[in-house]
Design an enzyme around this catalytic site. Structure first.
Site, PDB file in Angstrom:
ATOM      1  N   VAL A 125       0.821  -1.215   0.000  1.00 54.37           N
ATOM      2  CA  VAL A 125       0.000   0.000   0.000  1.00 54.37           C
ATOM      3  C   VAL A 125       0.851   1.259   0.000  1.00 54.37           C
ATOM      4  CG1 VAL A 125      -1.965  -1.115   1.103  1.00 54.37           C
ATOM      5  CG2 VAL A 125      -0.176  -0.094   2.524  1.00 54.37           C
ATOM      6  N   ALA A 128       8.717   3.183  -0.229  1.00 58.03           N
ATOM      7  CA  ALA A 128       9.727   4.244  -0.151  1.00 58.03           C
ATOM      8  C   ALA A 128      11.099   3.609  -0.331  1.00 58.03           C
ATOM      9  CB  ALA A 128       9.630   4.978   1.184  1.00 58.03           C
ATOM     10  N   VAL A 133       5.093  -1.099   2.801  1.00 58.18           N
ATOM     11  CA  VAL A 133       4.078  -1.482   3.779  1.00 58.18           C
ATOM     12  C   VAL A 133       3.024  -2.362   3.118  1.00 58.18           C
ATOM     13  CG1 VAL A 133       2.325  -0.640   5.387  1.00 58.18           C
ATOM     14  CG2 VAL A 133       4.462   0.634   5.090  1.00 58.18           C
ATOM     15  N   ASP A 286       8.608  14.034  12.315  1.00 56.78           N
ATOM     16  CA  ASP A 286       8.379  13.870  10.871  1.00 56.78           C
ATOM     17  C   ASP A 286       6.906  14.116  10.573  1.00 56.78           C
ATOM     18  OD1 ASP A 286       9.160  13.414   8.292  1.00 56.78           O
ATOM     19  OD2 ASP A 286       9.169  11.239   8.426  1.00 56.78           O
TER      20      ASP A 286
END
EC number: 2.7.-.-
Length: 521
Positions: A125, A128, A133, A286
């Site tokens: 889904v 990076a 994930v 973040d």
């Protein structure tokens, strides 16, 4: 690719995008600039320098993209046009083969994936440069089925990262030794910071610990949801957390149509951040829109959902005092106090003159007061202070730079939600409470309570220690005995003075709080 070949590739990209002009313009060696002009004769560069740098980093791959993202947060070092352009970098790479992810999971848990998860979605889904994930279902310790998000580390990343970091360190050394701005820009420091950042992201157990700490800290604050970590399913290469369902925070119209109070949402974000900073000294660092959602579930409607805990900041009591006193002195326009705080921090060279630092801070900060208070950016105030401090060789601590970057993100997000957001009115109660806690009787009581076990341990031993000391001394050495007794009397008087003075101080503070409401200004 060998290190030599990778180095040649980097040099070619530097020349292709005209980054030699950006770097060599500050080099002290005229012959080096002359040679480069000969090599690049006839080249046309139409794009701005920031855009060229961004495109060059994108062409060099995900590790350099991440490096650009880190550089974009160092606005105390980077020119604004370059920092703004680097902030556009996106850490997006194609997902790796699901079979590779499954093999990583099976290697980590030493059993087939069907024995680890009730079900596992092969289609990722999110993807990076470091990890991707997948959604899955597990059975928890009570046997209940739980929907989870599974973060799997991209295989083979460590050798690639170490190779690129070695080249970055070499180039940083060249820039620092050859460039006139080398010492000011601190390229080695930036690369070392990036090295720590990347290796932290490669350890998913560390990220799980960050999430667990934030979840524990935020349990009493009904404004934010932190996913639960399932430790039985966590590994250095695999992280399993509760699956969170929400709407991305940048989908404002969708949130508004669902009935979310958008101005309150903006204020809640600031409240969450300052709670983490001043109460806990541990904050999510973040906080960009990709890592924040909003819950629409009836039982948690309108709450923030925080994701991705690879980067967190930690503040000491000294750091919090530095922030609180700088902000309050700034809004009082007490620039001398701001300068004194920098010198008291110990980060300033001993020869720094207070009046010179005060004048520089006044020049930078005074223009802010031409605008309404609600329009003043606390993140930009910190940034300007850091930039001014750099001119005086002040060593700004990394955790404060990280906080300044996060504060800018929070402000930008808050004002995107509500252009009329008054950040200072939201932050002020946190500063007032923190200052009161530091100056009021609560702090004295906390310190006495913290030291009580130590005192309770040593006080009963004092008579025995005194007896042992006297037995070990010669009986005819009465001078030492008299000296010891005199010292004991002085110590008793000192202890009495401290006790009476402390009681008087506490009573005075209590009286002051009854008649005077403590305010910052």
């Amino acid at each position: 690719m060998s290190r030599f070949a990778r180095g040649i590739t980097i040099v070619w990209v530097v020349l292709r995008y005209g980054l030699d002009e950006l770097v060599l313009s500050t080099f002290r060696q005229p012959w080096l600039r002359a040679v480069t002009r000969v090599i690049t004769f006839g080249r046309k560069l139409d794009a701005p320098r920031g855009q060229r740098l961004r495109e060059a980093l994108e062409s060099l791959g995900p590790i350099f993209v991440k490096f650009g993202q880190v550089l974009s947060t160092r606005r105390d070092l980077m020119p604004p046009d370059i920092a703004d352009e680097l902030a556009l970098l996106q850490d997006r790479v194609p997902p790796f083969d699901p079979d590779v992810a499954i093999a990583t999971i099976e290697r980590a848990f030493r059993r087939p994936i069907g024995e680890v998860f009730v079900s596992f979605d092969r289609q990722p889904v999110a993807s990076a440069s470091i990890a991707q994930v997948h959604f899955a279902v597990i059975r928890d310790r009570q046997g209940h089925a739980r929907e989870v998000a599974v973060k799997v580390l991209r295989p083979g990343m460590l050798p690639v990262i170490d190779k690129d970091l070695a080249l970055m360190r070499m180039m940083a050394g060249w820039v620092e030794s050859l460039s006139a701005d080398g010492k000011r820009l601190k390229p080695r420091e930036v690369v070392a910071e990036f090295d720590n950042y990347l290796h932290d992201e490669l350890d998913l157990v560390r990220e799980a610990a960050n999430a667990a700490q934030l979840r524990r800290n935020m349990q009493g604050l009904d404004l934010v949801l932190i996913p639960e970590v399932f430790w039985d399913f966590c590994h250095a290469e695999v992280l399993v957390m509760e699956r969170m369902k929400g709407v991305p925070i940048n989908q404002v119209e969708r949130l508004r149509s669902a009935g979310v109070d958008i101005p309150k949402l903006a204020r809640d974000g600031v409240t969450i951040f300052f709670t983490q900073v001043f109460r806990d000294g541990f904050f999510h660092a973040d906080m960009h829109p990709g890592n924040i959602q909003v819950s629409l579930a009836p039982e948690t409607f309108g709450r923030y959902i925080s994701l991705d805990f690879g980067i967190v900041g930690t503040l000491t009591e000294f750091d919090k005092e530095y922030l609180a006193q700088n902000f309050t002195a700034f809004f009082r326009r007490d620039y001398k106090r701001v300068a004194e705080l920098h010198i008291e921090s110990g980060w300033v060279p001993a020869h720094t003159r207070v009046n010179e630092l005060e004048a520089a801070i006044r020049t930078v900060c005074e223009p802010y007061f031409d605008r309404p208070l609600k329009e003043i950016s606390l993140g930009m105030v910190l940034l300007r202070l850091f930039q001014t401090s750099r001119r005086f060789q002040v060593e700004i601590q990394p955790q404060l730079v990280l906080l300044q970057k996060t504060l800018l993100n929070i402000e930008g997000l808050g004002r995107q939600l509500d252009p009329d957001l008054d950040l200072w009115s939201t932050a002020k109660p946190f500063l007032e409470k923190w200052m009161l806690d530091q100056l009021g009787p609560q702090r004295l009581w906390r310190e006495l309570r913290a030291e009580a076990p130590h005192y309770a341990k040593i006080l009963p031993d004092l008579p025995r220690l005194l007896h042992d000391f006297l037995r070990q001394r010669p009986h005819d050495n009465r001078g030492d005995l008299q000296e010891l007794l005199a010292t004991q009397k002085r110590t008793n008087r000192l202890l009495q003075s401290i006790i009476y003075g402390g009681l008087g101080f506490v009573l005075g503070l209590l009286v002051m709080q009854l008649f005077v409401r403590v305010r910052i200004f």
